[in-house]
Design a protein around this motif. Structure first.
Motif, PDB file in Angstrom:
ATOM      1  N   ALA A  42       0.832  -1.202   0.000  1.00  0.00           N
ATOM      2  CA  ALA A  42       0.000   0.000   0.000  1.00  0.00           C
ATOM      3  C   ALA A  42       0.868   1.254   0.000  1.00  0.00           C
ATOM      4  N   ASP A  43       0.270   2.328  -0.471  1.00  0.00           N
ATOM      5  CA  ASP A  43       0.867   3.654  -0.369  1.00  0.00           C
ATOM      6  C   ASP A  43       0.002   4.508   0.547  1.00  0.00           C
ATOM      7  N   LYS A  71       5.398   5.081   0.693  1.00  0.00           N
ATOM      8  CA  LYS A  71       5.195   4.271  -0.500  1.00  0.00           C
ATOM      9  C   LYS A  71       5.704   2.860  -0.232  1.00  0.00           C
ATOM     10  N   HIS A 107      -3.818   3.496   0.038  1.00  0.00           N
ATOM     11  CA  HIS A 107      -4.170   3.033  -1.305  1.00  0.00           C
ATOM     12  C   HIS A 107      -3.469   1.702  -1.544  1.00  0.00           C
ATOM     13  N   LEU A 108      -4.249   0.626  -1.635  1.00  0.00           N
ATOM     14  CA  LEU A 108      -3.683  -0.693  -1.872  1.00  0.00           C
ATOM     15  C   LEU A 108      -3.280  -0.826  -3.325  1.00  0.00           C
ATOM     16  N   THR A 109      -2.055  -1.272  -3.556  1.00  0.00           N
ATOM     17  CA  THR A 109      -1.556  -1.492  -4.915  1.00  0.00           C
ATOM     18  C   THR A 109      -1.386  -2.965  -5.249  1.00  0.00           C
ATOM     19  N   ARG A 110      -1.372  -3.812  -4.209  1.00  0.00           N
ATOM     20  CA  ARG A 110      -1.222  -5.252  -4.444  1.00  0.00           C
ATOM     21  C   ARG A 110      -1.926  -6.023  -3.345  1.00  0.00           C
ATOM     22  N   ALA A 155      -2.165  -7.135  -8.806  1.00  0.00           N
ATOM     23  CA  ALA A 155      -2.161  -5.671  -8.743  1.00  0.00           C
ATOM     24  C   ALA A 155      -3.593  -5.190  -8.566  1.00  0.00           C
ATOM     25  N   ASN A 170      -6.293  -1.646  -7.260  1.00  0.00           N
ATOM     26  CA  ASN A 170      -6.453  -0.209  -7.098  1.00  0.00           C
ATOM     27  C   ASN A 170      -7.605  -0.009  -6.111  1.00  0.00           C
ATOM     28  N   TRP A 180      -8.865   1.510  -2.149  1.00  0.00           N
ATOM     29  CA  TRP A 180      -8.599   2.371  -0.998  1.00  0.00           C
ATOM     30  C   TRP A 180      -8.957   1.650   0.286  1.00  0.00           C
TER      31      TRP A 180
END
Length: 514
Positions: free
Chosen positions: A385-386, A400, A423-426, A431, A433, A435
């Motif tokens: 996540a970022d 990040k 923000h979850l990226t994985r 992958a 997208n 929140w």
């Protein structure tokens, strides 16, 4: 051929997990392909593996010491207490249901031994050394018939056993002798050595005790391991939580920041806060009631995860903790919830399938505009996540590539627009997208499903610096490298145990030459 060594204790909490961790590190440093194993764990602290399986944290630490990524074959059966002598039973990383202690021990446990042997077979195909941890005592007569974690494993593998006693709690000699007396002939033959753990003082004073034990039992004493403090290695269960509380009491009022963790009856994954407690300016206090919370006058309140969120939420309200939290929050104290604690921050928690409790709906604390419904299937997944810019308290938190994991039954929906801090990226290998979490309008309250978010050095320091700035204290640079410190902790542990044990005799035992 795979070599094995099994560590059993005269009782629970004699230090089996830590000594197994030490041996994993010692063998790893010697170039062996070593793997930890514990057939059955009982713990509220758990971990999610890369493939989404759930396992006990003790084997996670042992895997790290062995230079491995954790995998569920290291702990094929996990019991997570839910209350009232019941546990959620997790097999090969996945929950199969809740069972009473009687239902499990008098019917299910032995049926699961096939999963234990299957895991062992897979490990034997990949590794040349297995360090095996038992549970409790092998001489608990009332549990012995249905045991799948102690002598049943040792007999299946014909694994040599080291019997460990904790001298710090007293009665260690009697415990060793008594435990051996209660073993049958085959079990007794598998015990190849004794270890005295957690010794304080001059080890030469133990010579008469060692002579007595060896003459009385016919078993060699492989060593006396000193009491080890401040290891910096993840703990597993509520007993280690008590040790954290004692340590916090010793450090009381010596640090600039005070962080209060609300200790609910079913608290889980309190390792989320270990990294905070290791910071030089942060004192982490575990508070059980409203009086303790108010007396702590904390700079932030932390609501942890829970194995039974609805019942813990009721406890928070009925004990007066909810009112004390409200009093502090109204006075400006920030509030953070993780997983179950995050769910408590919403308007209500519904459990239509009664997956955690008998309650259909429980009113939440009402800090965030959201409702959570428990599903029948648990979400267990590693995530990345970022944090693109959370306006928390008097500052902004950013980060990040924050890695962590989710482990929860609830699915949360929002009843009004809300800001999401992460923000979850994985998720797993995919992958995404998505929140995660929620932040209050005034920026003083946030919650997240992300376990391990405070393990990230930069994010953790930003979080503490925001608290420092509010108190008029200057911000500090990053103080800890958690990964590096854990690696050094494993090395220190290995060096101490290597000096304390007769490693030549241990090698002879494992090679069958003893």
């Amino acid at each position: 051929m795979t070599e094995t060594i099994m560590l059993m204790g005269t009782s629970s909490h004699v230090g089996k997990s830590i000594l197994a961790t030490a041996l994993c590190r010692i063998f790893y440093q010697a170039g062996r392909r070593v793997v930890p194993f514990k057939a059955q764990n009982m713990a509220l602290n758990s971990y999610v593996t890369k493939d989404g399986g759930e396992m006990g944290r003790a084997q996670v630490a042992q895997a790290e010491a062995a230079g491995l990524a954790p995998m569920v074959d290291m702990n094929p059966v996990l019991l997570k207490p839910t209350g009232n002598s019941c546990s959620q039973v997790i097999v090969d990383g996945k929950p199969i249901g809740n069972m009473s202690a009687r239902e499990y021990h008098k019917g299910k446990s032995v049926q699961l031994f096939g999963h234990v042997t299957a895991a062992l077979t897979r490990l034997q195909q990949q590794f040349d050394t297995i360090v095996i941890e038992g549970a409790g005592s092998p001489a608990e007569i009332n549990l012995k018939e249905d045991d799948i974690v102690n002598m049943r494993v040792a007999k299946y593998l014909q694994a040599p056993v080291l019997l460990i006693a904790d001298i710090d709690r007293g009665g260690s000699l009697a415990a060793l002798v008594g435990t051996l007396e209660l073993l049958d002939e085959e079990e007794l033959a598998l015990v190849k050595g004794l270890v005295i753990n957690k010794f304080r003082g001059d080890v030469t004073l133990m010579t008469p005790a060692v002579d007595f034990l060896e003459q009385k039992t016919g078993k060699p004493v492989l060593g006396i391991v000193p009491y080890l403090e401040h290891l910096g290695i993840d703990d597993e269960d509520s007993v280690s939580l008590e040790e954290k509380e004692h340590e916090a009491e010793r450090q009381k009022q010596t640090k600039e920041l005070r962080l209060a963790v609300v200790e609910t009856p079913k608290i889980s994954n309190f390792t989320d806060f270990d990294a905070l407690a290791d910071e030089p300016d942060a004192e982490v206090l575990y508070v059980r009631d409203a009086e303790e919370l108010l007396a702590a006058a904390p700079d932030v309140i932390l609501l942890p995860g829970s194995k039974n969120t609805t019942e813990d939420l009721l406890h928070v309200r009925e004990s007066g903790l909810a009112q004390a939290i409200r009093q502090l929050v109204d006075g400006g104290t920030p509030l953070v919830g993780i997983c179950g604690g995050y769910q408590m921050l919403g308007e209500e928690i519904a459990d239509p399938h009664h997956t955690e409790s008998s309650y259909d709906v429980v009113k939440g604390l009402g800090y965030l505009p959201m409702k959570t419904v428990f599903a029948e299937e648990k979400r267990t997944v590693q995530v990345a996540a970022d944090c693109p810019g959370m306006e928390f308290y008097d500052g902004v938190l950013m980060g990040k590539g924050l890695s962590g994991y989710e482990i929860h039954m609830g699915r949360t929906e929002f009843t009004a627009p809300v800001r999401h801090p992460f923000h979850l990226t994985r998720q797993g290998e995919n992958a995404v997208n998505i929140w995660d979490g929620a932040l209050s309008e005034d920026g003083r309250i946030f919650g997240t499903y992300l376990h391990g978010v405070f393990d990230h050095d930069g994010f953790r320091r930003q979080f503490l610096n925001v608290l420092r700035l509010h108190k008029g204290l200057r911000p500090l640079p990053v103080q800890r490298n958690r990964h590096l410190e854990k690696e050094r902790a494993y090395d220190r542990l290995a060096e101490t145990v290597r000096k304390s044990l007769d490693m030549e005799k241990l090698a002879a035992i494992m090679e069958g030459r003893a």
